[in-house]
Design a protein around this motif. Sequence first.
Motif, PDB file in Angstrom:
ATOM      1  N   THR A  42      -1.437  -2.619   3.777  1.00 51.10           N
ATOM      2  CA  THR A  42      -1.693  -1.783   2.606  1.00 51.10           C
ATOM      3  C   THR A  42      -3.167  -1.827   2.268  1.00 51.10           C
ATOM      4  O   THR A  42      -3.900  -2.728   2.690  1.00 51.10           O
ATOM      5  CB  THR A  42      -0.864  -2.262   1.397  1.00 51.10           C
ATOM      6  N   THR A  43      -3.610  -0.821   1.497  1.00 52.17           N
ATOM      7  CA  THR A  43      -4.982  -0.736   1.020  1.00 52.17           C
ATOM      8  C   THR A  43      -4.953  -0.511  -0.477  1.00 52.17           C
ATOM      9  O   THR A  43      -4.248   0.372  -0.959  1.00 52.17           O
ATOM     10  CB  THR A  43      -5.744   0.410   1.703  1.00 52.17           C
ATOM     11  N   VAL A  44      -5.725  -1.316  -1.214  1.00 50.67           N
ATOM     12  CA  VAL A  44      -5.783  -1.246  -2.673  1.00 50.67           C
ATOM     13  C   VAL A  44      -7.232  -1.042  -3.076  1.00 50.67           C
ATOM     14  O   VAL A  44      -8.135  -1.664  -2.507  1.00 50.67           O
ATOM     15  CB  VAL A  44      -5.207  -2.523  -3.312  1.00 50.67           C
ATOM     16  N   GLY A  45      -7.470  -0.160  -4.046  1.00 53.57           N
ATOM     17  CA  GLY A  45      -8.826   0.143  -4.466  1.00 53.57           C
ATOM     18  C   GLY A  45      -9.107  -0.269  -5.896  1.00 53.57           C
ATOM     19  O   GLY A  45      -8.198  -0.360  -6.727  1.00 53.57           O
ATOM     20  N   LEU A  46     -10.375  -0.512  -6.193  1.00 53.98           N
ATOM     21  CA  LEU A  46     -10.862  -0.777  -7.543  1.00 53.98           C
ATOM     22  C   LEU A  46     -11.892   0.300  -7.865  1.00 53.98           C
ATOM     23  O   LEU A  46     -12.930   0.404  -7.203  1.00 53.98           O
ATOM     24  CB  LEU A  46     -11.503  -2.161  -7.632  1.00 53.98           C
ATOM     25  N   GLY A  47     -11.621   1.121  -8.877  1.00 56.54           N
ATOM     26  CA  GLY A  47     -12.521   2.216  -9.213  1.00 56.54           C
ATOM     27  C   GLY A  47     -12.494   3.331  -8.203  1.00 56.54           C
ATOM     28  O   GLY A  47     -13.384   4.194  -8.203  1.00 56.54           O
ATOM     29  N   LEU A  48     -11.506   3.346  -7.346  1.00 56.67           N
ATOM     30  CA  LEU A  48     -11.346   4.384  -6.325  1.00 56.67           C
ATOM     31  C   LEU A  48      -9.958   4.989  -6.442  1.00 56.67           C
ATOM     32  O   LEU A  48      -8.959   4.264  -6.440  1.00 56.67           O
ATOM     33  CB  LEU A  48     -11.533   3.805  -4.920  1.00 56.67           C
ATOM     34  N   ALA A  49      -9.897   6.309  -6.569  1.00 59.17           N
ATOM     35  CA  ALA A  49      -8.615   6.994  -6.617  1.00 59.17           C
ATOM     36  C   ALA A  49      -7.990   7.008  -5.230  1.00 59.17           C
ATOM     37  O   ALA A  49      -8.634   6.679  -4.227  1.00 59.17           O
ATOM     38  CB  ALA A  49      -8.793   8.417  -7.148  1.00 59.17           C
ATOM     39  N   ARG A  50      -6.726   7.418  -5.191  1.00 63.09           N
ATOM     40  CA  ARG A  50      -6.041   7.460  -3.898  1.00 63.09           C
ATOM     41  C   ARG A  50      -6.730   8.425  -2.940  1.00 63.09           C
ATOM     42  O   ARG A  50      -6.829   8.167  -1.738  1.00 63.09           O
ATOM     43  CB  ARG A  50      -4.583   7.872  -4.108  1.00 63.09           C
ATOM     44  N   ALA A  51      -7.251   9.532  -3.493  1.00 57.99           N
ATOM     45  CA  ALA A  51      -7.971  10.490  -2.647  1.00 57.99           C
ATOM     46  C   ALA A  51      -9.247   9.867  -2.089  1.00 57.99           C
ATOM     47  O   ALA A  51      -9.631  10.124  -0.932  1.00 57.99           O
ATOM     48  CB  ALA A  51      -8.292  11.749  -3.444  1.00 57.99           C
TER      49      ALA A  51
END
Length: 505
Positions: free
Chosen positions: A147-156
């Motif tokens: 999986t990939t999780v972002g901080l301050g980054l939308a799914r797009a």
Amino acid sequence: MLDIPSSVSVDVEALLAAQNHMGVCDAIEQYAPVGKPDAMTTPHFPKVAGIDSTVPPPAHTVAPASPAPPSSPGAPGAPGAPGALIQDRLAGWVSDLTTLHELTERLARTAVMDDALHEVLRAGAALVGARRGLVVLEPADGLGPDTTVGLGLARADLGHIETVPRGATSYGKILDRTDGTGEPEVHADLLSEDGLDPRHREVAARLGYAASFALPLATEAAGRLGAAVWLYDEPAEPVERQRHLVGLYTRYATEHLARLLELERARTKSRTIAEELLPPRLPRVAGVQLAARRRTGPRGGGDWYDALPLPEGALGLTVGSVTGSGASAVAAMGRLRASLRAYAVMEGEDPVAVLSDLELLLRLTEPARSATALFAYCEPALRKIVLAGAGHSPPLVIGERRTEFVETSLSAPLGMLACWEAPSVELSPEPGETVLLYTDGLLHRTGDPMDRAFARLHAAAAGVPRTIRDDPGAIADHVLHTVLPDGLDAADSNEDVVLLAARFE
């Protein structure tokens, strides 16, 4: 976490005074980015009083004072100067230890992998002074989950980053290493680098980041779990002290993530086994429509349901629950359900005989367990049901003219008596009425006393909208979400929930 030589000897009062002037920045509490520390202007002394001078100087150094006469106590050559430097360094180390303690405490309170990954990103961003980032979870053993999780980054935004060739990304370079460990990947001025992949340059310009700092999430004990990347809006890179702190934090975080990964894999296996032990689909029988809903806790439990076509167009319906949770309860549930199916085929028209045989089997093969069960022999063409229960909650009849519990005889659960036997009851549902079978977990999850939980269930069934009364699945969903509102039906709980709805035409 920070290596402080044991040979350091410091005056306690001086250390406490230094700590009082140090403080802990409130911005850390809110995960505010850490700025670059001012350059340390104090002369770099050789090893003093057992302190290794190669340790990066902390940011909490005292501002340089104006030059003093050689004879004054504060002069560089005065006897008190080395002691002040030691106190200053120790104050910085205490501050760093406090910060790491607070961040690791926050991480230790996470119990779900997704929450832990977000916490790692936020804490790392505070330590390296970044605003955005992402963590890629990709265990080296290939067993997932990936999986990939972002901080301050939308799914797009994450989707755009994933279009960059893997070998050109910071996390890709780390994950493609043999062991996933080693030095961090630092790009202090990404857009000015020669040989930067064109797609990477395009994505960086589009998302507005100009630098990145990536670390492997790997230790010798846990192996490689993934990589964390923090993104800067302008050309920048963490200083040596920040790298040291975030390195210590990620090593601890990797061990915590490894424990959560092992737990999540165990839960997934337990859920998979339980689902495989239950019917993959409900049978189609003329004159009746069926629907089932099941919610299980993180450890997996022993609640089951089943619908079995029987000779001469009959249908056997059952729900039940085995005490305990975890793999052993799931296995016991599978054995009881398989045995009940065999007894139902042989003597299903007599529910009391079916449950009596199940009681004998439980006492002989599972002496340390008890179970509740309900079995109903249905003849859809005649709209006739004969049912018996062992320590189980009564079914609920839902129709246009009535919403009422079926009056069943009281009995102890299976395995609680030397010999179980209770009389059966007969029920004749009207056309369009739905008979709802359920396990006690539906009532226990409410947290209310049993009388109030039964009242809540009755009110939910009575409030089924007319527009969905022809759909047993919609009726089961309405009851489930009304009795357990605000996500209680999906929350982690030790109580399993099973609903089996049969609508008679």
